[in-house]
Design an enzyme around this catalytic site. Structure first.
Site, short mmCIF file in Angstrom:
data_model
loop_
_atom_site.label_atom_id
_atom_site.label_comp_id
_atom_site.label_asym_id
_atom_site.label_seq_id
_atom_site.Cartn_x
_atom_site.Cartn_y
_atom_site.Cartn_z
N HIS A 133 0.80 -1.24 0.02
CA HIS A 133 0.01 -0.05 -0.05
C HIS A 133 0.78 1.20 0.13
CE1 HIS A 133 -3.47 -2.52 -0.07
NE2 HIS A 133 -3.88 -2.46 1.50
N HIS A 207 -9.47 1.83 0.53
CA HIS A 207 -9.59 0.94 1.37
C HIS A 207 -10.70 0.96 2.45
CE1 HIS A 207 -7.77 -2.22 3.64
NE2 HIS A 207 -6.64 -2.20 2.93
N GLU A 339 -11.21 -3.76 -2.45
CA GLU A 339 -10.30 -2.70 -3.22
C GLU A 339 -10.03 -2.81 -4.62
OE1 GLU A 339 -6.74 -3.50 -0.43
OE2 GLU A 339 -8.34 -4.20 0.65
C1 GLA Z 1 -5.10 -5.38 2.49
C2 GLA Z 1 -4.11 -6.24 2.33
C3 GLA Z 1 -4.39 -6.82 3.81
C4 GLA Z 1 -4.15 -6.18 4.95
C5 GLA Z 1 -5.07 -4.99 5.14
C6 GLA Z 1 -4.86 -3.90 6.11
O1 GLA Z 1 -6.27 -5.34 2.39
O2 GLA Z 1 -4.29 -7.13 1.16
O3 GLA Z 1 -3.34 -7.99 3.91
O4 GLA Z 1 -3.00 -5.61 5.05
O5 GLA Z 1 -4.79 -4.10 3.62
O6 GLA Z 1 -4.53 -4.67 7.24
#
Ligand code: GLA
Length: 374
Positions: A133, A207, A339
């Site tokens: 991210h 997110h 996402e």
């Molecule tokens: C995304 C990732 C997960 C986790 C979340 C935040 O969805 O794919 O593995 O890191 O963000 O906790």
């Protein structure tokens, strides 16, 4: 006092525009307010978007993140259906990307490494051996500039962030925008753009953690995903490179299924879903990616996107350590994310749709979340 006597023309226009349903609606709009102050004194603003049917979305300039979203249930009662906090201080203490805009590259890049045009790049590693991210200080942790922009069918605010060359290891200065539009047809539309002065990977997403019941776990929410394939991962959640059929596996959401019905039979991600689905009809523009229905309240969320994939995350890592809005403790599975994105680790998989943006080109993509009840 003769204050305002409508002309005949104005009366006719009013009669024509005031259809019975329009008469019952509210004016959509945007209101800006002070939300908080960063440790360095930077002021964080909140933008409150409202639509004709009373839906309210609140977005702040920190992380261009959505703090609240109030939508009606089957009885018409408004409820907040996203996870988050009541104040800036809580967001600054750290959180798993609640409501945030994610970039420069959403999802994982294996070992934080990639090669582009013959040059090797090393990015920040913030998820075990991998980059996740956008790194240690991704777009979710920066302050964006906001401006209210005109919208044809609702209310809109545009957020802009200029990511300097070398930030978190990425090449090129990148100017990214995300415009949130709340439409009078009950859609929250996210339009993303980006421009760069050097070739760089870009993969922007949002997110938000959804909970259509407004609280409790999301295991009874019924999910459909418009994907016949997904990208299997290793035990650090990096794609193996395969694009595998979902048919006959617990990954299959091509027909409606409660999220919790097969949750614990997953390989590699034993706590729950955290997988990228390769959506059907990739490259064909905006189309339905997923539908979620919450039987208790009747709320329905449809997600449309122009992106090739969607990461479905079932809130596996929520662990009751965070106290959110109204002192709600967020337990495991108290929210889920959809996402919309290019596939994880695309920079290291030539068979995946490319995430590379080059100078003079514009990155442009949109995702729509549509709300209704049944
Ligand atoms: C995304 C990732 C997960 C986790 C979340 C935040 O969805 O794919 O593995 O890191 O963000 O906790």
């Amino acid at each position: 006092m003769n204050r305002y006597i409508p002309t005949l023309a104005a009366c006719i226009t009013m009669l024509l525009t005031l259809t019975p349903s329009a008469a019952a609606t509210l004016p959509s709009g945007v209101k800006k307010s002070h939300y908080g102050t960063m440790p360095d004194g930077t002021v964080i603003e909140q933008y409150r978007l409202t639509n004709a049917n009373g839906i309210v979305a609140k977005i702040i300039t920190y992380g261009a993140l959505m703090t609240e979203l109030h939508v009606p249930d089957r009885q018409g009662k408004l409820g907040d259906i996203v996870l988050g906090f009541d104040n800036l201080e809580s967001y600054l203490k750290g959180h798993p990307y609640f409501g945030a805009t994610i970039g420069r590259v959403g999802n994982r890049i294996a070992k934080g490494k990639f090669t582009l045009d013959g040059r090797d790049y090393t990015l920040a590693r913030n998820d075990g051996p991998n980059h996740l991210h956008g790194g240690i200080r991704g777009f979710d942790k920066v302050v964006w500039k906001a401006e209210i922009v005109p919208a044809r069918n609702g209310a809109a605010v545009r957020f802009t962030y200029v990511s300097p060359n070398g930030e978190e290891g990425y090449p090129g200065t990148l100017t990214a925008t995300v415009t949130y539009t709340l439409t009078d047809t009950d859609e929250l539309r996210l339009d993303y753009t980006a421009k760069t002065d050097q070739a760089t990977p870009v993969n922007l997403t949002n997110h938000t953690y959804w909970n259509l019941a407004g609280g409790g776990d999301i295991l009874n929410h019924v999910l459909t995903i418009n994907a016949d394939h997904y990208t299997p991962v290793d035990d650090t959640l990096i794609p193996t490179g395969a694009i595998a059929p979902v048919k006959g596996t617990v990954m299959d959401f091509t027909t409606p299924m409660p999220i919790g019905s097969r949750l614990l039979s997953l390989d590699n991600s034993p706590r729950g879903y955290d997988h990228n689905y390769a959506l059907n009809d990739s490259g064909k523009g905006m189309r339905l990616a997923a539908t979620v229905y919450e039987p208790g309240t009747g709320r329905v969320l449809e997600t449309f996107t122009e992106e090739p994939g969607v990461q479905f995350y079932s809130g596996n890592f929520l662990d009751a350590t965070l106290e959110g809005k109204g002192k709600t403790v967020y337990h495991q599975y108290y929210g889920f994310c959809l996402e919309t994105q290019h596939f994880p680790d695309s920079v290291n998989h030539p068979n995946f749709p490319s995430t590379i943006l080059r100078p003079k080109k514009t990155y442009k993509t949109a995702t729509i979340y549509k709300f209704s009840v049944k």
